[in-house]
Every structure is written in structure tokens, then in C-alpha cells.
Design a protein around this motif. Structure first.
Motif, mmCIF file in Angstrom:
data_model
loop_
_atom_site.group_PDB
_atom_site.id
_atom_site.type_symbol
_atom_site.label_atom_id
_atom_site.label_comp_id
_atom_site.label_asym_id
_atom_site.label_seq_id
_atom_site.Cartn_x
_atom_site.Cartn_y
_atom_site.Cartn_z
ATOM 1 N N GLY A 87 16.002 -8.016 5.799
ATOM 2 C CA GLY A 87 16.070 -8.171 7.243
ATOM 3 C C GLY A 87 15.391 -7.065 8.026
ATOM 4 O O GLY A 87 15.348 -7.105 9.256
ATOM 5 N N LYS A 88 14.836 -6.086 7.336
ATOM 6 C CA LYS A 88 14.256 -4.932 8.011
ATOM 7 C C LYS A 88 12.800 -5.196 8.374
ATOM 8 O O LYS A 88 12.040 -5.757 7.578
ATOM 9 C CB LYS A 88 14.348 -3.706 7.106
ATOM 10 C CG LYS A 88 14.408 -2.384 7.841
ATOM 11 C CD LYS A 88 14.847 -1.274 6.894
ATOM 12 C CE LYS A 88 15.256 -0.030 7.665
ATOM 13 N NZ LYS A 88 15.736 1.032 6.760
ATOM 14 N N LEU A 89 12.396 -4.781 9.561
ATOM 15 C CA LEU A 89 10.998 -4.875 9.954
ATOM 16 C C LEU A 89 10.177 -3.893 9.129
ATOM 17 O O LEU A 89 10.627 -2.784 8.817
ATOM 18 C CB LEU A 89 10.836 -4.572 11.441
ATOM 19 C CG LEU A 89 11.515 -5.554 12.404
ATOM 20 C CD1 LEU A 89 11.372 -5.062 13.845
ATOM 21 C CD2 LEU A 89 10.935 -6.952 12.253
ATOM 22 N N VAL A 90 8.958 -4.287 8.788
ATOM 23 C CA VAL A 90 8.168 -3.476 7.868
ATOM 24 C C VAL A 90 7.849 -2.102 8.456
ATOM 25 O O VAL A 90 7.835 -1.092 7.737
ATOM 26 C CB VAL A 90 6.881 -4.230 7.459
ATOM 27 C CG1 VAL A 90 5.933 -4.402 8.641
ATOM 28 C CG2 VAL A 90 6.179 -3.512 6.312
ATOM 29 N N ASP A 91 7.617 -2.001 9.769
ATOM 30 C CA ASP A 91 7.333 -0.688 10.360
ATOM 31 C C ASP A 91 8.556 0.219 10.313
ATOM 32 O O ASP A 91 8.428 1.443 10.198
ATOM 33 C CB ASP A 91 6.841 -0.841 11.797
ATOM 34 C CG ASP A 91 5.345 -1.114 11.869
ATOM 35 O OD1 ASP A 91 4.589 -0.405 11.172
ATOM 36 O OD2 ASP A 91 4.927 -2.034 12.594
ATOM 37 N N ASP A 92 9.756 -0.373 10.407
ATOM 38 C CA ASP A 92 10.975 0.429 10.286
ATOM 39 C C ASP A 92 11.204 0.852 8.834
ATOM 40 O O ASP A 92 11.700 1.948 8.564
ATOM 41 C CB ASP A 92 12.180 -0.364 10.791
ATOM 42 C CG ASP A 92 12.111 -0.621 12.290
ATOM 43 O OD1 ASP A 92 11.456 0.177 12.995
ATOM 44 O OD2 ASP A 92 12.691 -1.620 12.756
ATOM 45 N N ALA A 93 10.858 -0.014 7.895
ATOM 46 C CA ALA A 93 11.007 0.325 6.478
ATOM 47 C C ALA A 93 9.983 1.367 6.034
ATOM 48 O O ALA A 93 10.196 2.079 5.049
ATOM 49 C CB ALA A 93 10.864 -0.937 5.628
ATOM 50 N N TRP A 94 8.872 1.478 6.763
ATOM 51 C CA TRP A 94 7.796 2.399 6.405
ATOM 52 C C TRP A 94 8.224 3.864 6.528
ATOM 53 O O TRP A 94 7.802 4.715 5.738
ATOM 54 C CB TRP A 94 6.594 2.111 7.300
ATOM 55 C CG TRP A 94 5.407 3.013 7.181
ATOM 56 C CD1 TRP A 94 4.854 3.767 8.175
ATOM 57 C CD2 TRP A 94 4.580 3.248 6.028
ATOM 58 N NE1 TRP A 94 3.756 4.449 7.728
ATOM 59 C CE2 TRP A 94 3.560 4.151 6.399
ATOM 60 C CE3 TRP A 94 4.614 2.791 4.712
ATOM 61 C CZ2 TRP A 94 2.584 4.598 5.520
ATOM 62 C CZ3 TRP A 94 3.638 3.236 3.828
ATOM 63 C CH2 TRP A 94 2.642 4.121 4.228
ATOM 64 N N LEU A 95 9.097 4.184 7.487
ATOM 65 C CA LEU A 95 9.485 5.578 7.701
ATOM 66 C C LEU A 95 10.228 6.169 6.503
ATOM 67 O O LEU A 95 9.837 7.224 5.991
ATOM 68 C CB LEU A 95 10.318 5.700 8.975
ATOM 69 C CG LEU A 95 9.582 5.346 10.277
ATOM 70 C CD1 LEU A 95 10.526 5.471 11.462
ATOM 71 C CD2 LEU A 95 8.364 6.241 10.463
#
Length: 432
Positions: free
Chosen positions: A389-397
Motif C-alpha cells: 500500500g505504500k507509494l513508491v516515492d515514500d518507500a524510496w526514502l
């Protein structure tokens, strides 16, 4: 097969008339029981022991080994069919360990504790987690890893690999798949497979491809990790409670399975399907899927340490295409183009910017899958948990925080523009 007749060695035959895949037609070995035998439900401990003795060539009795009665009753109370009982006990049977039940319970508790301790503040600190389940090709049952009787120690880069293979395959589109209920995985979830294959035929092929004596040990590969059987899928009575919990650890640590398996069997045109010329630009082709990057590259990391890639689905009409631990080599126009495609991921894995650019062109069900597919190639001793459910830009950090210093340095020194999100020194995922 009559229920009273057990005559090893067993011969497994394809259920598909005129099966075009050569390795799916027949297999014979002493301890590989047929499906109708594995499916038997036995409620009498005397009969269960007799069947196991016949399969394994032993003559144990309750008189000579009283502990066996409790072992048989435990299998019956758990609802095990003969295949499951055979799979759970085989590794501990000869020589017989009377304390099998307590050993398995101890291993179960240790595995549970290890998985519970693996995640700290949203990060996996034990990235060399063993697979949760394995497909035992001899019993034709999916077993908990502990039943294989192998060591898989944390913080060790090498493990005993002689008994584990892994399968890498391209998923067919939903319209060409069927969700199959099967006793192989204990009916835990419907298994998504191509419409035109049978799991029993796939088992025969895998036995033919991976069960040859390996290296100096002379041991045969008995267990295989296959995602549709060993990684929890959608469906089943406990999906909502278990799928997300298992995936947060099991998905990011898939790479360790491919890095430390003895064999990787590749199905480039779909699981268990023939290897033939097709469109290399098709979104569903193995060369274009996000998850197959780590499945190929992680095995190739240990190419000189006992790893062997094997091409599945070979028919009499398949184009000649050789793969080994050193190269993929084509001999026709199609297979030469395929050779180039298979070399690209490995060539780009040393540079995170090139790898991310390559992965952005790969196809996946979710954007976050592309990022997760890079984790085992870019991260160090920690990895972010997997959250669909996580957005990829949020998972990138958190992904950046888990990178090796070398990969973080590449973002800092080599990317030509400042980041447009939380970090100025590193690009966002969308910038890559």
C-alpha cells in the motif's frame, strides 16, 4: 494404485497426452511417491507406519521404537495425509531420531522467534532469512523450512545449498491463469498457474532438471522454492490476517533464496510452459518483468560457488539456447536477441542509477515492486519491509537509508541534479 500396493522405485508419468516438454513426460526414483499415494488419508497409526516403512525401506516397529506411536498419532491428529507425514519425517527417519517431535517443535519456535525479531522500526535486520516454505519434490507437499533439516544461520554468507533449487518464471496475464486448489500446499490458498499446465507435470520436470547428484557431496536436490506454492498468495481463509504480515518479510528476502540455491530453473514463456520463439517485447515475457532481475542476478552473484541455471520447457522444437553460470548464448536470430536481453540486468547492477533506470522499464503489478526488486542488489545488511500500500516515492526514502555506502555514494556523486523531495543530495525515485 491400489492402497495396499507400494513398490518402490516409483514411476511418475505426465498427465498430459503427448506432452511436448521432454522433461515432463517421465521420472523414476525410489523415494518420489506418486500423487495418489501422497493423497491417502490414514487414520490408523499401524497402517501409517507400515506405509512409511515401505516407502523408505525400513522395518521400524512400535515394539522396537515405542516413540514411533506418538509420532504417528501426532501426524494423524494434525490431519496430515501420507504425503505430508512422509515429507515432515523423511529427513529425520534414517537413522531414526525418537525425539523428532520435540526437535521439530524447537525448530518451529526458533523460526518464529527469528522472524519476530527480524523487523525493527520498519527495517528488516536479518536479511538472510530462510524461506518460510519449500516444495518437497519427493513427497509432493509444501513443507515448513524446518522439515528439510538444514541449517540457515544468520550473518553467514554461505549455506548448505545442495538440497535447494529455485524457480524463476514469467507470470501469465490474469486471463491466461487459473487459481488451482491443490493438496500440494495443503489447500492453504488457490495456486495461480497458467491454464495449460499441470503441477504434477511441473514436478516431473523439476525432478528431472534439478535432482542430479551435485558437486562433491553427491547429494540430490529434493526441495524447490516456487513463489506460487511457497509464498502466500491471495485467497484462502486467512488471507487478510496473514498475507500482509508474511509479505513484509518474505518478499524483501526472496533474493537470499536465489543467491544461495544450487539451481535456478528458468521458464521464460510462463511457468511450466514450452520454451519457444515469442515476442521479446511482450510485457509478460520473463525479460521484461521486474522480479526476474534479482532472481537472475542473485544467482549469478555466486556463479563460481556451485550455482547452476537451467532452462525449463525444452521441446523437440525449442530453439537452441545455452545458459550456464558463465553466460547465456544464442545460436539463432531470436536467441541471440534473447542473449542480449538476459545480459542487460547483470551489466547494470553495479550502478544503482543505471539499475533503477533499467528497472523503470520493467513491468510489474505495482510501482513499489520495481523498487523491492532492486533491494537485494542495492541494500546492505538491512532492508525496508514490503508494503503493497505504500507509494513508491515514500518507500524510496527508507530504501536509500538501507543502501550500501557505495550505492548511496553513486546517488550523491553521479546523479547530475539535486533531489526534488526529502533529500537534496539524492534524487527521488521519480527522477530516476
Amino acid at each position: 494404485m491400489a492402497q495396499h500396493a507400494i513398490h518402490p522405485p516409483f514411476t511418475l508419468l505426465s498427465t498430459t497426452p503427448r506432452n511436448p516438454i521432454i522433461a515432463q513426460r517421465k521420472f523414476q526414483r525410489h523415494y518420489c511417491i506418486p500423487s495418489d499415494l501422497a493423497d491417502m488419508q490414514i487414520k490408523d497409526p499401524v497402517v501409517l507406519l507400515d506405509k512409511l516403512n515401505n516407502i523408505l525401506g525400513t522395518d521400524y516397529s512400535f515394539h522396537s521404537t515405542p516413540a514411533l506411536k506418538d509420532i504417528m498419532l501426532d501426524c494423524i491428529s494434525r490431519g496430515y495425509d501420507l504425503g505430508m507425514a512422509y515429507g515432515m519425517l523423511r529427513r529425520w527417519w534414517s537413522p531414526l531420531l525418537p525425539d523428532i517431535l520435540s526437535r521439530l517443535e524447537l525448530l518451529e519456535n526458533e523460526d518464529r522467534a527469528r522472524r519476530e525479531a527480524a523487523v525493527v522500526d520498519g527495517l528488516i535486520e536479518d536479511v538472510r532469512m530462510p524461506p518460510r516454505r519449500l516444495w518437497d519434490l519427493y513427497s509432493n507437499r509444501v513443507l515448513p523450512f524446518r522439515a528439510a533439516g538444514m541449517s540457515w544461520l544468520p550473518n553467514y554468507p554461505t549455506f548448505p545449498r545442495e538440497n535447494i533449487g529455485a524457480v524463476s518464471h514469467a507470470w501469465m496475464s490474469p486471463g491466461k491463469r487459473v487459481d488451482k486448489d491443490t493438496p500440494i500446499n495443503g489447500h492453504q490458498w488457490p495456486v495461480p498457474i497458467p491454464q495449460d499446465i499441470e503441477l504434477d507435470d511441473l514436478r516431473i520436470e523439476l525432478l528431472n532438471l534439478v535432482s542430479q547428484p551435485l558437486g562433491f557431496s553427491g547429494k540430490c536436490t529434493e526441495y524447490v522454492w516456487l513463489d506460487v506454492l511457497c509464498l502466500r498468495q491471495k485467497g484462502g481463509p486467512l488471507e487478510e490476517q496473514l498475507l500482509a504480515k508474511e509479505w513484509e518479510i518474505d518478499v524483501p528476502t526472496i533474493g537470499t533464496i536465489y543467491q544461495h540455491c544450487s539451481y535456478t530453473v528458468l521458464y521464460l514463456n510462463g511457468l511450466g510452459r514450452p520454451f519457444e520463439e515469442n515476442d521479446l517485447n511482450d510485457a509478460r515475457h520473463w525479460c521484461n518483468r521486474a522480479w526476474t532481475v534479482q532472481e537472475w542476478c542473485c544467482g549469478a552473484r555466486n556463479r563460481f560457488d556451485g550455482w547452476k541455471p537451467v532452462l525449463g520447457g525444452i521441446t523437440e522444437q525449442s530453439p537452441r539456447f545455452d545458459i550456464s553460470y558463465q553466460y547465456a548464448r544464442g545460436y539463432t536470430d531470436f536467441t541471440k536477441r534473447l542473449e542480449v536481453r538476459m545480459d542487460r540486468p547483470e551489466a547494470s547492477q553495479k550502478n544503482i542509477i543505471e539499475a533503477a533506470a533499467m528497472m523503470s522499464k520493467r513491468q510489474a503489478e505495482r510501482d513499489v515492486d520495481r523498487l523491492a526488486g532492486l533491494a537485494y542488489l542495492a541494500c546492505g545488511e538491512t532492508q525496508p519491509v514490503f508494503d503493497t500500500g505504500k507509494l513508491v516515492d515514500d518507500a524510496w526514502l527508507p530504501f536509500i537509508d538501507c543502501m550500501t555506502p557505495e550505492k548511496r555514494g553513486q546517488l550523491f556523486f553521479c546523479f547530475p541534479f539535486p533531489g526534488d523531495r526529502d533529500y537534496e543530495w539524492a534524487p527521488s525515485w521519480s527522477q530516476l
